[in-house]
Design an enzyme around this catalytic site. Structure first.
Site, PDB file in Angstrom:
ATOM      1  N   PRO A   1       0.779  -1.228   0.000  1.00 42.20           N
ATOM      2  CA  PRO A   1       0.000   0.000   0.000  1.00 42.20           C
ATOM      3  C   PRO A   1       0.820   1.293   0.000  1.00 42.20           C
ATOM      4  CG  PRO A   1      -0.345  -1.244   2.029  1.00 42.20           C
ATOM      5  CD  PRO A   1       0.409  -2.129   1.094  1.00 42.20           C
ATOM      6  N   ASN A   2       0.362   2.205  -0.811  1.00 40.50           N
ATOM      7  CA  ASN A   2       0.879   3.573  -0.959  1.00 40.50           C
ATOM      8  C   ASN A   2       2.162   3.672  -1.782  1.00 40.50           C
ATOM      9  OD1 ASN A   2      -1.157   4.935   0.661  1.00 40.50           O
ATOM     10  ND2 ASN A   2      -0.263   3.843   2.389  1.00 40.50           N
TER      11      ASN A   2
ATOM     12  N   ARG B   1       6.152  11.862  -2.329  1.00 36.14           N
ATOM     13  CA  ARG B   1       6.038  12.358  -0.961  1.00 36.14           C
ATOM     14  C   ARG B   1       7.250  11.921  -0.142  1.00 36.14           C
ATOM     15  NH1 ARG B   1       2.280   9.271   1.460  1.00 36.14           N
ATOM     16  NH2 ARG B   1       2.475  10.562   3.305  1.00 36.14           N
TER      17      ARG B   1
ATOM     18  N   TYR C   1      12.138   8.377   1.584  1.00 31.83           N
ATOM     19  CA  TYR C   1      11.962   7.382   0.521  1.00 31.83           C
ATOM     20  C   TYR C   1      12.675   7.732  -0.783  1.00 31.83           C
ATOM     21  CZ  TYR C   1       8.343   5.771   3.719  1.00 31.83           C
ATOM     22  OH  TYR C   1       7.676   5.318   4.825  1.00 31.83           O
TER      23      TYR C   1
ATOM     24  N   ASN D   1       7.870  -5.713  -0.924  1.00 34.57           N
ATOM     25  CA  ASN D   1       7.815  -4.629   0.054  1.00 34.57           C
ATOM     26  C   ASN D   1       6.358  -4.584   0.503  1.00 34.57           C
ATOM     27  OD1 ASN D   1       7.644  -2.324   1.582  1.00 34.57           O
ATOM     28  ND2 ASN D   1       8.969  -1.120   0.238  1.00 34.57           N
TER      29      ASN D   1
ATOM     30  N   ALA E   1       2.842  -1.180   4.908  1.00 34.57           N
ATOM     31  CA  ALA E   1       2.182  -1.244   6.233  1.00 34.57           C
ATOM     32  C   ALA E   1       1.534  -2.597   6.520  1.00 34.57           C
ATOM     33  CB  ALA E   1       1.147  -0.125   6.340  1.00 34.57           C
TER      34      ALA E   1
ATOM     35  N   GLU F   1      12.104  -9.686   1.927  1.00 33.00           N
ATOM     36  CA  GLU F   1      11.289  -8.524   2.319  1.00 33.00           C
ATOM     37  C   GLU F   1      12.171  -7.283   2.241  1.00 33.00           C
ATOM     38  OE1 GLU F   1       9.435  -9.006   6.181  1.00 33.00           O
ATOM     39  OE2 GLU F   1       9.009  -6.850   6.361  1.00 33.00           O
TER      40      GLU F   1
ATOM     41  N   HIS G   1      12.457  -3.025   2.594  1.00 26.64           N
ATOM     42  CA  HIS G   1      11.917  -1.727   3.002  1.00 26.64           C
ATOM     43  C   HIS G   1      12.900  -0.657   2.559  1.00 26.64           C
ATOM     44  CE1 HIS G   1       8.629  -3.415   5.330  1.00 26.64           C
ATOM     45  NE2 HIS G   1       9.477  -4.344   5.692  1.00 26.64           N
TER      46      HIS G   1
ATOM     47  N   SER H   1      13.124   2.559   3.532  1.00 22.94           N
ATOM     48  CA  SER H   1      13.663   3.302   4.681  1.00 22.94           C
ATOM     49  C   SER H   1      14.199   2.312   5.717  1.00 22.94           C
ATOM     50  CB  SER H   1      12.557   4.173   5.296  1.00 22.94           C
ATOM     51  OG  SER H   1      11.487   3.354   5.755  1.00 22.94           O
TER      52      SER H   1
ATOM     53  N   ARG I   1      13.316   4.631  12.863  1.00 24.60           N
ATOM     54  CA  ARG I   1      12.039   5.337  12.851  1.00 24.60           C
ATOM     55  C   ARG I   1      11.265   5.034  14.130  1.00 24.60           C
ATOM     56  NH1 ARG I   1       9.397   4.774   7.075  1.00 24.60           N
ATOM     57  NH2 ARG I   1       8.239   6.523   7.965  1.00 24.60           N
TER      58      ARG I   1
ATOM     59  N   ARG J   1       7.568   0.687  13.942  1.00 21.74           N
ATOM     60  CA  ARG J   1       7.873   0.383  12.532  1.00 21.74           C
ATOM     61  C   ARG J   1       8.929  -0.710  12.393  1.00 21.74           C
ATOM     62  NH1 ARG J   1       5.537   3.647   8.450  1.00 21.74           N
ATOM     63  NH2 ARG J   1       4.779   5.585   9.309  1.00 21.74           N
TER      64      ARG J   1
HETATM   65  O1  CA2 Z   1      10.412   1.882   3.935  1.00 18.26           O
HETATM   66  C1  CA2 Z   1       9.562   1.234   3.335  1.00 18.26           C
HETATM   67  O2  CA2 Z   1       9.722   0.752   2.214  1.00 18.26           O
HETATM   68  C2  CA2 Z   1       8.177   1.025   3.976  1.00 18.26           C
HETATM   69  O3  CA2 Z   1       7.799  -0.324   3.754  1.00 18.26           O
HETATM   70  C3  CA2 Z   1       7.202   1.959   3.283  1.00 18.26           C
HETATM   71  C4  CA2 Z   1       5.800   1.878   3.887  1.00 18.26           C
HETATM   72  C5  CA2 Z   1       5.863   2.138   5.405  1.00 18.26           C
HETATM   73  O4  CA2 Z   1       4.578   1.951   5.975  1.00 18.26           O
HETATM   74  C6  CA2 Z   1       6.848   1.191   6.088  1.00 18.26           C
HETATM   75  O5  CA2 Z   1       6.944   1.524   7.473  1.00 18.26           O
HETATM   76  C7  CA2 Z   1       8.233   1.295   5.476  1.00 18.26           C
HETATM   77  C8  CA2 Z   1       4.821   2.783   3.128  1.00 18.26           C
HETATM   78  C9  CA2 Z   1       5.115   4.263   3.349  1.00 18.26           C
HETATM   79  C10 CA2 Z   1       4.031   5.163   2.812  1.00 18.26           C
HETATM   80  O6  CA2 Z   1       4.057   5.235   1.406  1.00 18.26           O
HETATM   81  C11 CA2 Z   1       4.699   6.251   0.771  1.00 18.26           C
HETATM   82  C12 CA2 Z   1       4.814   6.126  -0.578  1.00 18.26           C
HETATM   83  C13 CA2 Z   1       5.462   7.099  -1.285  1.00 18.26           C
HETATM   84  C14 CA2 Z   1       5.998   8.183  -0.660  1.00 18.26           C
HETATM   85  C15 CA2 Z   1       5.883   8.295   0.676  1.00 18.26           C
HETATM   86  C16 CA2 Z   1       5.221   7.342   1.400  1.00 18.26           C
END
Ligand code: CA2
Length: 147
Positions: free
Chosen positions: A11-12, A19, A24, A74, A77, A98, A100, A102, A107, A111
């Site tokens: 997701p996202n 963002r 990221y 990845n 969340a 897996e 990530h 970041s 953090r 997380r």
């Molecule tokens: O660091 C990562 O790849 C995460 O898996 C990204 C997830 C976050 O919930 C994990 O804690 C770490 C998603 C972050 C929100 O999505 C975004 C996408 C684009 C730009 C900013 C945020």
């Protein structure tokens, strides 16, 4: 033997690059997919790249991928709460990395607690999108020298 690797993003991550660049980076999901495709093609492997914001869709893709050569995921969340995705990962017979982008350990405390981390083959966190490339390279090695 299958030569298919699944790249699954949760997701996202479709908004990657739009963002929070300090966390990221500026690369987009298309950049991530291109990076992984380059590794796959260099080794004559097939890459199936997908992203979803829906848990049920991710579960369906994990079922589909369970006999693949490998999975780079990845879970975003989903890794904090989805027992359904944990169960689907347990059904996967192939190596799973897996990733990530970041560093989860730099953090908020919550997380760093992926409920999936103890089930997958390995976790890469905090190396930006290079983590995906490293995950792909690792799978390539495992496919070349199984066992
Ligand atoms: O660091 C990562 O790849 C995460 O898996 C990204 C997830 C976050 O919930 C994990 O804690 C770490 C998603 C972050 C929100 O999505 C975004 C996408 C684009 C730009 C900013 C945020």
């Amino acid at each position: 033997m299958t030569t298919r690797i699944y790249l699954l993003n949760g997701p996202n991550l479709n908004l990657l690059g739009e963002r929070e660049p300090a966390l990221y980076g500026h690369h987009t999901l298309a950049d991530v997919e291109a990076l992984c495709r380059t590794v796959a093609e260099r080794h004559r492997l097939e890459l199936v790249a997908r992203q979803t914001n829906a848990e049920h869709e991710m579960i369906g893709w994990l079922h589909e991928a369970r006999h693949a050569a490998g999975i780079v995921i990845n879970p975003a969340a989903f890794c904090y709460h989805s027992v359904a995705i944990l169960d689907a990962l347990k059904m996967c017979e192939c190596p799973v990395v897996e990733v990530h982008i970041s560093n989860l350990y730099r953090r908020d405390d919550w997380r760093s607690k992926s409920i999936l981390a103890g089930t997958v083959t390995g976790v890469i966190t905090g190396l930006g999108i290079d983590g995906y490339r490293l995950a792909m390279e690792h799978l390539v090695q495992l496919i070349a020298k199984p066992g």
